[in-house]
Design an enzyme around this catalytic site. Structure first.
Site, PDB file in Angstrom:
ATOM      1  N   GLU A 246       0.888  -1.170   0.000  1.00 12.33           N
ATOM      2  CA  GLU A 246       0.000   0.000   0.000  1.00 12.33           C
ATOM      3  C   GLU A 246       0.918   1.210   0.000  1.00 12.33           C
ATOM      4  O   GLU A 246       1.536   1.520   1.023  1.00 12.33           O
ATOM      5  CB  GLU A 246      -0.887  -0.018   1.244  1.00 12.33           C
ATOM      6  CG  GLU A 246      -1.863  -1.171   1.287  1.00 12.33           C
ATOM      7  CD  GLU A 246      -2.798  -1.198   0.098  1.00 12.33           C
ATOM      8  OE1 GLU A 246      -3.234  -0.113  -0.327  1.00 12.33           O
ATOM      9  OE2 GLU A 246      -3.050  -2.286  -0.437  1.00 12.33           O
ATOM     10  N   CYS A 280      -2.492   9.116   2.855  1.00 14.22           N
ATOM     11  CA  CYS A 280      -2.158   8.521   1.551  1.00 14.22           C
ATOM     12  C   CYS A 280      -3.217   8.881   0.508  1.00 14.22           C
ATOM     13  O   CYS A 280      -2.895   9.059  -0.660  1.00 14.22           O
ATOM     14  CB  CYS A 280      -2.008   7.019   1.682  1.00 14.22           C
ATOM     15  SG  CYS A 280      -3.430   6.213   2.416  1.00 14.22           S
TER      16      CYS A 280
END
Ligand code: NAD
Length: 511
Positions: A246, A280
């Site tokens: 990720e 993010c």
């Protein structure tokens, strides 16, 4: 002044000291686990895992619910630990580091049984007449969890809940920037009566993370930057360890001509500044169509001016968590200014605060020659670019090496869906932002350089398992079909069957 400093150490373990980004005062020291420490942790975890895997889902869920109790009852402990070492706004800490872990623990404790129960699957075609198939989801063993500093509790507990419910043990290497949040989680697991060694924390920096990949784990669940993700993938590749990555993002926001300008302006400011921009799926680029550009920009400026930044009491935008990130933010802003960007609000370190505070910033006249629009900035900055229409917005949105998430703003939801499908990213929100990580029904993962594989949801949970197919004869008696001896007659029979089965419509319909 560095937030993380290397100290003198007399033993084999390197010693680091952490400072608060708010006060810049030291808040504690910790030792980095050696490769041998990590190897032993994995060995202990493997023993704990074999007992854990024998528990049924209800028994595993019971243990997770006890951890959930700790989070619910001791919220302030989590918030204080996170705020002390990151300087994030208290509201960000509650939403990200308490709400999100609670939601994940409850969701996977409740639903893992349903997602991972053995499944009967119908076999298609001819084989289905003779065979039956069952899929069982077996744990992988010991999962190595490597996490970043921007969501130290959420990004640990969300994968932890999944790995544990799937029957694995976990050895966790948290970020060296947030060692004490990890210790809080560890303390909670102990107080919740977790079996010893089922969840262990090995502190340290990249060296310890690299050692974890070499220590004999059965999967790596990694969250962090693209550069480190590549190194992790290479190391996992050498050992053929499954892994999910990720990674970073540069989420685009597309504001259509028919957008609700108030809501979109609010979304741009929140999406860019929440968690000090260290998110993010934070909004890093805003593309606004010409027709509403001026009123949208004016609203964003007005709202950003209202944001409060303080190291005491109520505050909307917290400190930058790490001096290294502050350097990146400042260099992107300097590059943008030098290339003609216009700063409307902020654009500098907050001169009134001692800590690492960067003022909430609005900048326009930006373009894709600037690092601010192409590299991950990870700061509280709303970067706004004027575009002719939605077509141009999509083109710029897709002009990126990243593809984590994104958002589209329009009052016509169906049109929003159509545009969202054309955004090259792992997920998209309409008239909201950064929601997909928090919706556990949604598989979460990036495309392009933003990641590999998915986490969360049924698909993410199954990623912590080996899906084992077990097939059997329907009758289980008599001669094996297609067995020895091979004869001219049996070969001719097989060819005839192939012609009959796939040579005409009827056979194709059945297959
Ligand atoms: P980072 O890559 O520097 O570090 C992440 C973790 O990897 C840390 O624990 C670090 O110590 C460890 N590490 C460093 N080198 C290693 C190596 N060679 N082998 C194994 N482990 C190693 O990232 P960061 O600065 O801590 O985090 C910020 C980044 O994380 C941003 O790019 C952000 O976008 C990304 N992120 C992504 C998601 C997502 O879900 N896609 C979520 C949060 C953050």
């Amino acid at each position: 002044m560095a937030i993380i400093e290397v100290m003198e150490s007399s033993g084999p373990r390197r010693r680091l000291r952490a400072r608060s980004p708010v006060s810049l005062e030291p808040i504690g020291e910790f030792e980095c686990a050696t490769a041998e420490d990590v190897r032993l942790a994995v060995e202990r975890a493997r023993k704990a895992q074999s007992d854990w895997a024998r528990l049924d889902f209800d028994a595993r869920a019971e243990v997770l619910y006890r951890l959930l109790d700790q989070f619910v009852q001791r919220q302030d402990e989590v918030i204080d630990a996170v705020v002390q070492e990151t300087g994030k706004a208290r509201s960000d800490a509650i939403a990200l580091e308490v709400y999100a872990p609670c939601d994940a623990l409850a969701y996977y404790a409740k639903n893992a049984k349903r997602f991972l129960k053995p499944e009967k699957r119908r076999i298609h075609g001819l084989l289905g007449l003779a065979k039956k198939l069952r899929i069982v989801y077996e744990p992988l063993g010991v999962v190595g969890l490597i996490t970043p500093w921007n969501g130290p509790v959420a990004l640990s507990v969300v994968p932890l809940a999944q790995a544990l419910m799937a029957g694995n043990a976990v050895v966790h290497k948290p970020s060296e920037v947030t060692p004490f949040s990890a210790l809080t989680v560890k303390r909670f697991t102990e107080d919740a009566g977790f079996p010893p060694d089922l969840y262990q924390v090995v502190q340290g920096d990249g060296e310890t993370g690299a050692a974890l990949i070499e220590a004999g784990v059965d999967k790596i669940s990694f969250t962090g930057s693209v550069a480190t993700g590549r190194r992790v993938a290479e190391a996992c590749g050498k050992r053929l360890i499954p892994h999910t990555l990720e990674l970073g993002g540069k989420d685009a926001m597309i504001v259509c001509a028919d957008a609700d300008i108030d809501r979109a302006a609010e979304g741009a400011v929140l999406g860019s500044c929440m968690n000090t921009g260290h998110y993010c799926c934070g909004t890093e680029r805003v593309y606004v169509v010409d027709a509403i550009y001026e009123p949208f920009l004016a609203k964003v400026i007005e709202r950003t001016r209202q944001l409060r930044q303080s190291d005491q009491g109520e505050s909307d935008v917290g400190a930058v968590f790490w001096d290294k990130q502050l350097d990146i933010i400042e260099s992107h802003m300097e590059d943008a200014r030098n290339k003609g960007a216009v700063v409307h609000v902020g654009g500098r370190r907050n001169p009134n605060l001692k800590g690492l505070y960067y003022e909430p910033t609005v900048v326009s006249e930006v373009n894709h020659d600037m690092a601010l629009m192409t590299q991950e900035t990870f700061g509280p900055i709303v970067s706004i670019m004027r575009v002719r229409d939605e077509e141009e917005a999509i083109r710029w949105a897709n002009d990126s090496e990243f593809g984590l998430n994104g958002n589209v703003w329009t009052t016509d939801t169906e049109r929003g869906f159509r545009l969202a499908e054309r955004v090259e990213s792992g997920g998209v929100c309409i008239n909201d932002m950064a929601m997909t990580y928090g919706i556990h029904e949604a598989p979460f993962g990036g495309v392009k350089n933003s990641g590999l594989g998915v986490v969360n949801s049924e698909a993410g949970l199954r990623g912590y398992c080996h899906a084992k197919p077990i097939s059997a004869d329907r009758r289980g008696k008599g001669k094996i079909q297609g067995g020895y001896p091979y004869t001219v007659k049996s070969e001719a029979g097989m060819q005839k069957l192939i012609r009959f089965w796939w040579g005409g419509r009827l056979g194709r319909w059945f297959s």
